[in-house]
Design a protein around this motif. Structure first.
Motif, PDB file in Angstrom:
ATOM      1  N   LEU A  90       0.824  -1.207   0.000  1.00 38.11           N
ATOM      2  CA  LEU A  90       0.000   0.000   0.000  1.00 38.11           C
ATOM      3  C   LEU A  90       0.863   1.264   0.000  1.00 38.11           C
ATOM      4  O   LEU A  90       0.638   2.193  -0.791  1.00 38.11           O
ATOM      5  CB  LEU A  90      -0.919  -0.009   1.229  1.00 38.11           C
ATOM      6  N   LEU A  91       1.893   1.305   0.862  1.00 36.67           N
ATOM      7  CA  LEU A  91       2.752   2.484   0.975  1.00 36.67           C
ATOM      8  C   LEU A  91       3.628   2.673  -0.263  1.00 36.67           C
ATOM      9  O   LEU A  91       3.864   3.807  -0.700  1.00 36.67           O
ATOM     10  CB  LEU A  91       3.624   2.374   2.230  1.00 36.67           C
ATOM     11  N   ALA A  92       4.106   1.550  -0.822  1.00 39.33           N
ATOM     12  CA  ALA A  92       4.946   1.656  -2.027  1.00 39.33           C
ATOM     13  C   ALA A  92       4.149   2.253  -3.187  1.00 39.33           C
ATOM     14  O   ALA A  92       4.632   3.125  -3.918  1.00 39.33           O
ATOM     15  CB  ALA A  92       5.498   0.287  -2.400  1.00 39.33           C
ATOM     16  N   GLU A  93       2.917   1.780  -3.336  1.00 35.76           N
ATOM     17  CA  GLU A  93       2.074   2.300  -4.413  1.00 35.76           C
ATOM     18  C   GLU A  93       1.735   3.774  -4.179  1.00 35.76           C
ATOM     19  O   GLU A  93       1.767   4.589  -5.122  1.00 35.76           O
ATOM     20  CB  GLU A  93       0.790   1.478  -4.488  1.00 35.76           C
ATOM     21  N   TYR A  94       1.458   4.111  -2.919  1.00 35.08           N
ATOM     22  CA  TYR A  94       1.103   5.498  -2.605  1.00 35.08           C
ATOM     23  C   TYR A  94       2.309   6.427  -2.784  1.00 35.08           C
ATOM     24  O   TYR A  94       2.180   7.542  -3.297  1.00 35.08           O
ATOM     25  CB  TYR A  94       0.574   5.580  -1.176  1.00 35.08           C
ATOM     26  N   ASN A  95       3.502   5.956  -2.369  1.00 34.94           N
ATOM     27  CA  ASN A  95       4.721   6.756  -2.552  1.00 34.94           C
ATOM     28  C   ASN A  95       5.005   6.991  -4.035  1.00 34.94           C
ATOM     29  O   ASN A  95       5.471   8.070  -4.426  1.00 34.94           O
ATOM     30  CB  ASN A  95       5.918   6.074  -1.889  1.00 34.94           C
ATOM     31  N   LEU A  96       4.726   5.985  -4.861  1.00 37.68           N
ATOM     32  CA  LEU A  96       4.910   6.140  -6.301  1.00 37.68           C
ATOM     33  C   LEU A  96       3.962   7.214  -6.849  1.00 37.68           C
ATOM     34  O   LEU A  96       4.359   8.061  -7.658  1.00 37.68           O
ATOM     35  CB  LEU A  96       4.671   4.803  -7.001  1.00 37.68           C
ATOM     36  N   ARG A  97       2.726   7.166  -6.367  1.00 34.41           N
ATOM     37  CA  ARG A  97       1.758   8.186  -6.800  1.00 34.41           C
ATOM     38  C   ARG A  97       2.179   9.577  -6.328  1.00 34.41           C
ATOM     39  O   ARG A  97       2.027  10.567  -7.064  1.00 34.41           O
ATOM     40  CB  ARG A  97       0.376   7.840  -6.252  1.00 34.41           C
ATOM     41  N   LEU A  98       2.725   9.666  -5.107  1.00 37.35           N
ATOM     42  CA  LEU A  98       3.198  10.956  -4.603  1.00 37.35           C
ATOM     43  C   LEU A  98       4.375  11.478  -5.424  1.00 37.35           C
ATOM     44  O   LEU A  98       4.476  12.683  -5.686  1.00 37.35           O
ATOM     45  CB  LEU A  98       3.601  10.824  -3.126  1.00 37.35           C
ATOM     46  N   ALA A  99       5.262  10.566  -5.833  1.00 40.29           N
ATOM     47  CA  ALA A  99       6.395  10.982  -6.661  1.00 40.29           C
ATOM     48  C   ALA A  99       5.919  11.509  -8.007  1.00 40.29           C
ATOM     49  O   ALA A  99       6.430  12.519  -8.517  1.00 40.29           O
ATOM     50  CB  ALA A  99       7.355   9.799  -6.855  1.00 40.29           C
ATOM     51  N   GLU A 100       4.927  10.834  -8.587  1.00 44.94           N
ATOM     52  CA  GLU A 100       4.355  11.305  -9.853  1.00 44.94           C
ATOM     53  C   GLU A 100       3.679  12.663  -9.675  1.00 44.94           C
ATOM     54  O   GLU A 100       3.775  13.543 -10.533  1.00 44.94           O
ATOM     55  CB  GLU A 100       3.354  10.278 -10.381  1.00 44.94           C
ATOM     56  N   GLU A 101       2.990  12.806  -8.530  1.00 45.10           N
ATOM     57  CA  GLU A 101       2.348  14.092  -8.259  1.00 45.10           C
ATOM     58  C   GLU A 101       3.383  15.200  -8.120  1.00 45.10           C
ATOM     59  O   GLU A 101       3.171  16.321  -8.609  1.00 45.10           O
ATOM     60  CB  GLU A 101       1.523  13.995  -6.964  1.00 45.10           C
ATOM     61  N   LEU A 102       4.508  14.893  -7.478  1.00 44.15           N
ATOM     62  CA  LEU A 102       5.567  15.894  -7.312  1.00 44.15           C
ATOM     63  C   LEU A 102       6.085  16.365  -8.668  1.00 44.15           C
ATOM     64  O   LEU A 102       6.293  17.571  -8.889  1.00 44.15           O
ATOM     65  CB  LEU A 102       6.713  15.305  -6.482  1.00 44.15           C
ATOM     66  N   GLU A 103       6.283  15.414  -9.584  1.00 47.39           N
ATOM     67  CA  GLU A 103       6.747  15.787 -10.926  1.00 47.39           C
ATOM     68  C   GLU A 103       5.703  16.639 -11.649  1.00 47.39           C
ATOM     69  O   GLU A 103       6.043  17.607 -12.345  1.00 47.39           O
ATOM     70  CB  GLU A 103       7.048  14.522 -11.742  1.00 47.39           C
ATOM     71  N   LYS A 104       4.433  16.279 -11.482  1.00 42.57           N
ATOM     72  CA  LYS A 104       3.368  17.064 -12.110  1.00 42.57           C
ATOM     73  C   LYS A 104       3.337  18.480 -11.551  1.00 42.57           C
ATOM     74  O   LYS A 104       3.148  19.447 -12.285  1.00 42.57           O
ATOM     75  CB  LYS A 104       2.006  16.389 -11.894  1.00 42.57           C
ATOM     76  N   ARG A 105       3.516  18.579 -10.225  1.00 44.81           N
ATOM     77  CA  ARG A 105       3.486  19.901  -9.601  1.00 44.81           C
ATOM     78  C   ARG A 105       4.667  20.753 -10.085  1.00 44.81           C
ATOM     79  O   ARG A 105       4.537  21.971 -10.276  1.00 44.81           O
ATOM     80  CB  ARG A 105       3.493  19.780  -8.077  1.00 44.81           C
ATOM     81  N   LYS A 106       5.842  20.128 -10.267  1.00 47.44           N
ATOM     82  CA  LYS A 106       6.986  20.869 -10.805  1.00 47.44           C
ATOM     83  C   LYS A 106       6.697  21.357 -12.220  1.00 47.44           C
ATOM     84  O   LYS A 106       7.032  22.491 -12.593  1.00 47.44           O
ATOM     85  CB  LYS A 106       8.234  19.978 -10.805  1.00 47.44           C
ATOM     86  N   LYS A 107       6.058  20.478 -12.997  1.00 52.63           N
ATOM     87  CA  LYS A 107       5.719  20.857 -14.374  1.00 52.63           C
ATOM     88  C   LYS A 107       4.709  22.001 -14.388  1.00 52.63           C
ATOM     89  O   LYS A 107       4.851  22.960 -15.156  1.00 52.63           O
ATOM     90  CB  LYS A 107       5.150  19.648 -15.116  1.00 52.63           C
ATOM     91  N   VAL A 108       3.688  21.898 -13.519  1.00 55.82           N
ATOM     92  CA  VAL A 108       2.676  22.954 -13.454  1.00 55.82           C
ATOM     93  C   VAL A 108       3.297  24.255 -12.953  1.00 55.82           C
ATOM     94  O   VAL A 108       2.944  25.347 -13.426  1.00 55.82           O
ATOM     95  CB  VAL A 108       1.507  22.521 -12.550  1.00 55.82           C
TER      96      VAL A 108
END
Length: 346
Positions: A257-275
């Protein structure tokens, strides 16, 4: 940033002035709409044929900025501009360019050659279009090429034997040289990035609303995990193998559960940098457009004041005109003029 239409481009070209801010703002807009490169160059060429001689150089500054700053994104602009520039230079030469303009054009062409924007033959074609006196006879051209390749070392000029460092210094000097009107031909300030369309930016911001950090269900599942999955000291309370296996299953589920959520958070971080980058570029473009709007507002306010002054003069003139209603009534005709005999009789 507004969408592309030919009418919008024509309006922007008509409002273009020789300031670096005006040129770079329009260049940024054109690079953003580079998928319309063919229509852009066609319209640019058509409008250049209409403008006065003094503004033709400004059009060339714009083309230079677009060609150089779009190289990293693709060769579209350099190719389509290259197809019309000979005709452009011939038109400018035909309309009678002065020595200052000719010098500025040659400086742009020399920099294009040094930076490999166009090959030497194409640059030579451009130079001959600007000034037919720059034509190089074929034999002389071949001899010059031979000398550069080292086939005739005895005929090399002294400049070919100078150290490379001096050549680099001269190139940097020419690149940083500025016209007397303050415009830099070489566009030293490269745009930070293509500003996004408002719809694209809004879409990216809306996507962040459903990002991982906003997923309350997963966060509640993580918060409800038993303390045994994260506190090692509690392992001492295990009494038998069955409880250990049960805890192991819970731990494995928590890890997944945490590994999947951390992966989603990492993707969100990249999206936020792009935005964040999109917001920065969008804000910069809006600031540039706001400066242009302020300049136009000031210009039109000056024109409005002049119109008010003319209006006041006209009003004053009208008020000083004689009152027609007080003039004699001549509806029945004027009295007959005296005859010659009446005038000269004693």
């Amino acid at each position: 940033m507004s969408g592309f239409t030919e009418n919008a481009l024509i309006r922007k070209l008509q409002e273009l002035n020789s300031s670096q801010q005006s040129i770079q703002t329009l260049s940024l807009w054109l690079i953003h709409h580079r998928k319309h490169h063919a229509a852009v160059v066609k319209t640019w060429f058509k409008e250049l044929l209409k403008v006065k001689d003094s503004k033709q150089l400004t059009f060339m500054y714009l083309a230079n900025d677009v060609i150089q700053n779009s190289k990293k994104k693709g060769p579209e602009y350099s190719k389509v501009f290259g197809d019309v520039l000979v005709d452009v230079f011939k038109h400018m030469a035909k309309t009678g360019i002065n020595e200052k303009t000719k010098h500025s054009l040659h400086r742009i062409l020399n920099i294009w050659e040094e930076r490999g924007v166009y090959d030497s033959q194409k640059i030579q074609d451009f130079k001959e279009a600007v000034d037919p006196n720059d034509a190089i006879p074929k034999k002389a051209s071949k001899r010059r090429a031979s000398e550069k390749e080292g086939k005739d070392p005895e005929k090399r000029s002294k400049s070919d034997k100078e150290p490379k460092e001096r050549e680099k210094r001269e190139r940097r000097k020419s690149e940083n040289k500025t016209d007397s009107d303050g415009h830099n031909d070489m566009s030293p300030k490269t745009p930070p990035g293509d500003p996004p369309e408002p719809e694209e930016l809004i879409k990216a911001l809306l996507e962040l609303e459903s990002s991982a950090s906003s997923d309350e269900a997963v966060r509640e599942r993580i918060a409800s995990l038993p303390p045994e999955v994260s506190e090692v000291q509690l392992l001492s309370k295990l009494e038998d193998k069955e409880s250990a296996l049960a805890l192991s299953a819970i731990v494995n589920s928590a890890v997944e559960l945490l590994a999947e959520y951390n992966l989603r958070l990492a993707e969100e971080l990249e999206k936020r940098k792009k935005v964040a980058g999109m917001l920065r570029d969008f804000a910069q473009a809006q600031r540039e457009q706001a400066k242009q709007a302020e300049a136009r507002l000031e210009e039109y306010n000056v024109k409005l004041q002049k119109i008010y002054a003319v209006k006041s003069e006209v009003k004053s003139h009208i008020e000083n005109l004689p009152d027609v209603s007080r003039l004699p009534d001549v509806t029945g005709g004027l009295a007959p003029l005296p005859s010659a005999g009446d005038l000269f009789s004693i």
